[in-house]
Design a protein around this motif. Structure first.
Motif, mmCIF file in Angstrom:
data_model
loop_
_atom_site.group_PDB
_atom_site.id
_atom_site.type_symbol
_atom_site.label_atom_id
_atom_site.label_comp_id
_atom_site.label_asym_id
_atom_site.label_seq_id
_atom_site.Cartn_x
_atom_site.Cartn_y
_atom_site.Cartn_z
ATOM 1 N N PRO A 135 0.826 -1.214 0.000
ATOM 2 C CA PRO A 135 0.000 0.000 0.000
ATOM 3 C C PRO A 135 0.858 1.260 0.000
ATOM 4 O O PRO A 135 1.842 1.362 0.744
ATOM 5 N N GLY A 136 0.494 2.213 -0.859
ATOM 6 C CA GLY A 136 1.206 3.477 -0.922
ATOM 7 C C GLY A 136 2.473 3.450 -1.758
ATOM 8 O O GLY A 136 3.207 4.443 -1.794
ATOM 9 N N VAL A 137 2.749 2.342 -2.444
ATOM 10 C CA VAL A 137 3.944 2.250 -3.288
ATOM 11 C C VAL A 137 3.513 1.938 -4.719
ATOM 12 O O VAL A 137 2.933 0.884 -4.991
ATOM 13 N N TRP A 138 3.796 2.882 -5.616
ATOM 14 C CA TRP A 138 3.540 2.695 -7.037
ATOM 15 C C TRP A 138 4.871 2.486 -7.752
ATOM 16 O O TRP A 138 5.915 2.978 -7.302
ATOM 17 N N ALA A 139 4.843 1.782 -8.862
ATOM 18 C CA ALA A 139 6.057 1.546 -9.637
ATOM 19 C C ALA A 139 5.745 1.734 -11.115
ATOM 20 O O ALA A 139 4.641 1.427 -11.581
ATOM 21 N N ALA A 140 6.726 2.261 -11.849
ATOM 22 C CA ALA A 140 6.554 2.492 -13.282
ATOM 23 C C ALA A 140 7.910 2.374 -13.959
ATOM 24 O O ALA A 140 8.956 2.532 -13.326
ATOM 25 N N GLY A 141 7.886 2.108 -15.250
ATOM 26 C CA GLY A 141 9.127 2.044 -16.012
ATOM 27 C C GLY A 141 9.763 0.668 -15.970
ATOM 28 O O GLY A 141 9.083 -0.355 -15.784
ATOM 29 N N GLU A 142 11.078 0.632 -16.081
ATOM 30 C CA GLU A 142 11.783 -0.635 -16.239
ATOM 31 C C GLU A 142 11.595 -1.616 -15.077
ATOM 32 O O GLU A 142 11.593 -2.827 -15.302
#
Length: 290
Positions: A135-142
């Motif tokens: 919760p509260g952690v987003w990830a994007a990219g590689e």
């Protein structure tokens, strides 16, 4: 890369591709998106009379010492990358690439779950809003799967909208245009991975003195010795032969060691970051100075 080097005045001896050059033939619509770019590169190589060799790969580099290159062994290979024939080629620089390995250290240290990408590489698992399993952690990219800068930027935008909606408790949806663009770019990234896989024949290029781990200077012979002693996975090979125990902690050799062990690479386990409070950052190093 070759076109850029030529533009900088470098003499390029040859460009070798391990595939057959028609990797995206099964995806004509996606291939059309890159036709103009590819045609430009091909024209540059042809104009400068640089050979473009498909089903070829550099299987060895040769030099007088550790800091110089005087030539390479260029091999003609089959579909599975087994060597059919080979010849030596003089050069003083070698540029080799077989894809990218995403950096997951921060995400896995936070406890974010991972999944296997198409090539078996671990990547951070995210939902439609780029939210991880924490919760509260987003990830994007590689970290969520290598797919180029356009996909990384689009995923970042999706995550940005999702974070704002979460912070403002509005529940506003991510714009459909962004979601459709992300889906299209993900399909293209998946097509590239399927079209240009790393084939198992590369293991046959190795010699006993081939360095597997540069940090600890571990050659293939020591990896084989560890396996002869009973090492059946990458972790046990690491404990017996020390590949991955140097400065980079396996970030360079981990993938190869896992493949030699006959398993897919595992997510990193060793922490690389330490939390620090904003108060500590705000405190002057010398309290006597303003």
């Amino acid at each position: 890369m070759a076109a850029g080097l030529l533009a900088a005045g470098v003499r390029v001896v040859a460009v070798a591709e391990a595939g057959n050059g028609l990797g995206l033939a099964r995806h004509p619509l996606m291939a059309m998106a890159k036709t103009g770019e590819a045609a430009g590169y091909a024209a540059t190589l042809a104009r400068r009379r640089v050979p473009y060799l498909t089903r070829h790969a550099v299987t060895a580099a040769h030099g007088r010492d550790e800091g110089s290159v005087i030539g390479v062994t260029l091999a003609r290979i089959d579909r599975d990358w087994n060597v059919l024939s080979a010849r030596d080629l003089e050069c003083d620089t070698v540029a080799v690439g077989y894809g990218f390995v995403p950096q997951l250290d921060l995400a896995t240290q936070l406890g974010c779950p991972t999944r296997e990408d198409l090539d078996g590489t671990p990547v951070v698992d995210v939902d439609a809003a780029q939210l991880t399993g924490v919760p509260g952690v987003w990830a994007a990219g590689e970290p969520t799967g290598v797919g180029g800068w356009q996909l990384a930027e689009t995923e970042g935008r999706v995550a940005g909208f999702a974070i704002i909606a979460h912070a403002q408790r509005t529940g506003a949806p991510v714009p459909g245009l962004l979601l459709r663009r992300r889906a299209r770019l993900r399909r293209f990234a998946a097509a590239l991975q399927r079209a240009y896989p790393v084939r198992p024949g590369w293991k046959g290029w190795l010699r006993e003195d081939t360095l597997v781990c540069r940090c600890e200077e571990v050659p293939l012979s020591r990896v084989r010795e560890a396996q002869a002693l009973g090492a059946t996975d990458a972790r046990s090979i690491k404990l017996l032969a020390r590949p991955g125990m140097g400065w980079c902690q396996g970030r360079m050799c981990g993938f190869a060691v896992a493949c030699l062990a006959g398993e897919n690479p595992q997510p990193p386990r060793r922490p690389i970051a330490q939390p620090i409070t904003l108060a500590a950052l705000a405190t002057p190093e010398n309290p006597q100075n303003p």
